[in-house]
Design an enzyme around this catalytic site. Sequence first.
Site, PDB file in Angstrom:
ATOM      1  N   LYS A   1       0.838  -1.208   0.000  1.00 52.15           N
ATOM      2  CA  LYS A   1       0.000   0.000   0.000  1.00 52.15           C
ATOM      3  C   LYS A   1       0.874   1.260   0.000  1.00 52.15           C
ATOM      4  O   LYS A   1       0.663   2.181  -0.785  1.00 52.15           O
ATOM      5  CB  LYS A   1      -0.926   0.015   1.222  1.00 52.15           C
TER       6      LYS A   1
ATOM      7  N   LYS B   1      -8.222   1.228   3.737  1.00 54.49           N
ATOM      8  CA  LYS B   1      -7.433   0.004   3.536  1.00 54.49           C
ATOM      9  C   LYS B   1      -6.410  -0.178   4.657  1.00 54.49           C
ATOM     10  O   LYS B   1      -5.579   0.703   4.861  1.00 54.49           O
ATOM     11  CB  LYS B   1      -6.655   0.084   2.212  1.00 54.49           C
TER      12      LYS B   1
ATOM     13  N   ARG C   1      -5.699  -5.692 -13.183  1.00 55.41           N
ATOM     14  CA  ARG C   1      -4.395  -6.181 -12.759  1.00 55.41           C
ATOM     15  C   ARG C   1      -3.491  -6.174 -13.991  1.00 55.41           C
ATOM     16  O   ARG C   1      -3.808  -6.802 -14.996  1.00 55.41           O
ATOM     17  CB  ARG C   1      -4.548  -7.597 -12.184  1.00 55.41           C
TER      18      ARG C   1
ATOM     19  N   ARG D   1     -10.880  -7.342 -13.227  1.00 60.19           N
ATOM     20  CA  ARG D   1     -11.628  -8.053 -12.183  1.00 60.19           C
ATOM     21  C   ARG D   1     -12.825  -7.194 -11.813  1.00 60.19           C
ATOM     22  O   ARG D   1     -12.671  -6.061 -11.350  1.00 60.19           O
ATOM     23  CB  ARG D   1     -10.730  -8.303 -10.974  1.00 60.19           C
TER      24      ARG D   1
ATOM     25  N   ARG E   1     -15.884  -4.714  -3.803  1.00 58.16           N
ATOM     26  CA  ARG E   1     -14.489  -5.058  -4.051  1.00 58.16           C
ATOM     27  C   ARG E   1     -14.395  -5.998  -5.260  1.00 58.16           C
ATOM     28  O   ARG E   1     -15.233  -6.871  -5.431  1.00 58.16           O
ATOM     29  CB  ARG E   1     -13.885  -5.762  -2.821  1.00 58.16           C
TER      30      ARG E   1
ATOM     31  N   ASP F   1      -2.386  -2.611  -9.625  1.00 57.22           N
ATOM     32  CA  ASP F   1      -3.849  -2.519  -9.727  1.00 57.22           C
ATOM     33  C   ASP F   1      -4.207  -1.116 -10.186  1.00 57.22           C
ATOM     34  O   ASP F   1      -3.699  -0.125  -9.643  1.00 57.22           O
ATOM     35  CB  ASP F   1      -4.499  -2.777  -8.360  1.00 57.22           C
TER      36      ASP F   1
ATOM     37  N   GLU G   1      -2.624   0.171  -6.231  1.00 63.38           N
ATOM     38  CA  GLU G   1      -1.807  -0.759  -5.447  1.00 63.38           C
ATOM     39  C   GLU G   1      -0.669  -1.304  -6.302  1.00 63.38           C
ATOM     40  O   GLU G   1      -0.823  -1.469  -7.511  1.00 63.38           O
ATOM     41  CB  GLU G   1      -2.679  -1.924  -4.939  1.00 63.38           C
TER      42      GLU G   1
ATOM     43  N   ASN H   1       1.572  -4.630  -6.175  1.00 60.94           N
ATOM     44  CA  ASN H   1       1.733  -5.920  -5.495  1.00 60.94           C
ATOM     45  C   ASN H   1       3.071  -6.529  -5.854  1.00 60.94           C
ATOM     46  O   ASN H   1       3.331  -6.810  -7.022  1.00 60.94           O
ATOM     47  CB  ASN H   1       0.603  -6.865  -5.913  1.00 60.94           C
TER      48      ASN H   1
HETATM   49  N1  LIG Z   1     -10.067   4.050  -4.509  1.00 61.53           N
HETATM   50  C1  LIG Z   1     -10.924   3.038  -4.687  1.00 61.53           C
HETATM   51  N2  LIG Z   1     -12.193   3.267  -5.130  1.00 61.53           N
HETATM   52  C2  LIG Z   1     -13.086   2.243  -5.297  1.00 61.53           C
HETATM   53  N3  LIG Z   1     -12.809   0.973  -5.031  1.00 61.53           N
HETATM   54  C3  LIG Z   1     -11.565   0.670  -4.599  1.00 61.53           C
HETATM   55  C4  LIG Z   1     -10.563   1.689  -4.404  1.00 61.53           C
HETATM   56  N4  LIG Z   1      -9.438   1.100  -3.954  1.00 61.53           N
HETATM   57  C5  LIG Z   1      -9.710  -0.221  -3.881  1.00 61.53           C
HETATM   58  N5  LIG Z   1     -10.982  -0.492  -4.257  1.00 61.53           N
HETATM   59  C6  LIG Z   1     -11.634  -1.804  -4.318  1.00 61.53           C
HETATM   60  O1  LIG Z   1     -11.119  -2.591  -3.259  1.00 61.53           O
HETATM   61  C7  LIG Z   1     -10.431  -3.752  -3.761  1.00 61.53           C
HETATM   62  C8  LIG Z   1      -9.155  -4.006  -2.979  1.00 61.53           C
HETATM   63  O2  LIG Z   1      -8.296  -2.869  -3.013  1.00 61.53           O
HETATM   64  P1  LIG Z   1      -6.720  -2.918  -3.121  1.00 61.53           P
HETATM   65  O3  LIG Z   1      -6.245  -1.552  -2.855  1.00 61.53           O
HETATM   66  O4  LIG Z   1      -6.338  -3.509  -4.428  1.00 61.53           O
HETATM   67  O5  LIG Z   1      -6.276  -3.854  -1.906  1.00 61.53           O
HETATM   68  P2  LIG Z   1      -6.051  -5.453  -1.787  1.00 61.53           P
HETATM   69  O6  LIG Z   1      -6.273  -6.039  -3.154  1.00 61.53           O
HETATM   70  O7  LIG Z   1      -4.650  -5.585  -1.324  1.00 61.53           O
HETATM   71  O8  LIG Z   1      -7.007  -5.922  -0.754  1.00 61.53           O
HETATM   72  C9  LIG Z   1     -10.173  -3.449  -5.223  1.00 61.53           C
HETATM   73  O9  LIG Z   1     -10.213  -4.655  -5.976  1.00 61.53           O
HETATM   74  C10 LIG Z   1     -11.295  -2.506  -5.605  1.00 61.53           C
HETATM   75  O10 LIG Z   1     -12.436  -3.241  -6.040  1.00 61.53           O
HETATM   76 MG   LIG Z   2      -5.504  -5.388  -4.975  1.00 60.57          MG
END
Ligand SMILES: Nc1ncnc2c1ncn2[C@@H]1O[C@H](COP(=O)(O)OP(=O)(O)O)[C@@H](O)[C@H]1O
Ligand SMILES: [Mg+2]
Length: 320
Positions: free
Chosen positions: A133, A168, A218, A232, A240, A280, A288, A290
């Site tokens: 992050k 997050k 991704r 995705r 999510r 991402d 993100e 990864n």
């Molecule tokens: N700024 C954002 N606005 C809307 N949805 C988000 C945002 N950031 C993340 N998400 C949603 O949350 C999910 C997980 O976020 P992510 O930052 O990729 O963390 P991780 O995959 O490590 O849990 C993403 O797949 C997306 O669907």
């Molecule tokens: Mg992610």
Amino acid sequence: MKLAFILDPLPRLDPGHDSTVAIMEAAQRLGHEVFVAELQHLSVIEGKAWAKLFPLTLQPVVLEEGLWRAAPDWYEVGAGEWRDLEDMTAVFMRKDPPVTVRYLYATYILELIDPEKTLVINQPQGLREANEKMYTLQFYGVMPETLVSLDKELIRDFVERHQAAVLKPLGGKAGEGILFLEPGDRNFNSLVEISTHQGQEPVMVQRFLPEAKDGDKRIILLDGEPIGAVNRIPTGREFRGNMAVGGRVAPTEITPREREICQAVGPKLRRDGLYFVGIDVIGGYLTEVNVTSPTGIREIDRLGGVSLGERVINWLVARG
Ligand SMILES: Nc1ncnc2c1ncn2[C@@H]1O[C@H](COP(=O)(O)OP(=O)(O)O)[C@@H](O)[C@H]1O
Ligand SMILES: [Mg+2]
């Protein structure tokens, strides 16, 4: 080549989904030797990184009705033997997050490997440097507005300003602990308290991107260059998009804006020895980076009829 993979226990891997298995399969297919070990199989002997390495033979997955199918006995491991990791051409550090103290100790062991003899993917120093992050913030120019704090008032101001946000935990993965926040939420204070462990740990709070409903893309980068992507898309009532919480995968292209993001990120990834990375992107914003054990290549392979695992192995061969 001789290749070692440091990973989670094999029975916990999903051969039809995990990139690690895809890369190991590609290595085997291309005639290389594959060994596996877990974190407890790492030791330092007389100043050198050693591992108890188990030779691995895989029964490759097959595509059936658009999905990867694996045999019940998809792998076979031989007898373990302690070996100097410098006998390997490359070591893939593919242990899944969370990044625990134990994980960090493993990176210190792998740090002892002479890079002239053996390439570690990803480099231990880079793995320590790049909290998935926080590292993203080094590319703030291509990120949505983001706050990192444990201060409830700052978080409330941020969410009021943007009207909707995503919280997050900094150590999370696969959607774990990701929360949707809006100013009127009656649980607002409590959600922040739980997530920050009562104001002890900072969290990331990011402007909610409505484009997330169309997908969280991704993109896989090899040595700083994009080599494939998969979208995705959240399903049902879930906001999510993570595959681990039911996100539906769909084929996609890399847009010019996303190429720009890759160009912003790529050179730094190379400098940090982060050779195999999954970024991402939502609505044209980087959310993100990864680096520990990114997934996605099984899905990109089956949707696009490619083999990113072979790209990785061929890149290694070309490095010599
Ligand atoms: N700024 C954002 N606005 C809307 N949805 C988000 C945002 N950031 C993340 N998400 C949603 O949350 C999910 C997980 O976020 P992510 O930052 O990729 O963390 P991780 O995959 O490590 O849990 C993403 O797949 C997306 O669907
Ligand atoms: Mg992610």
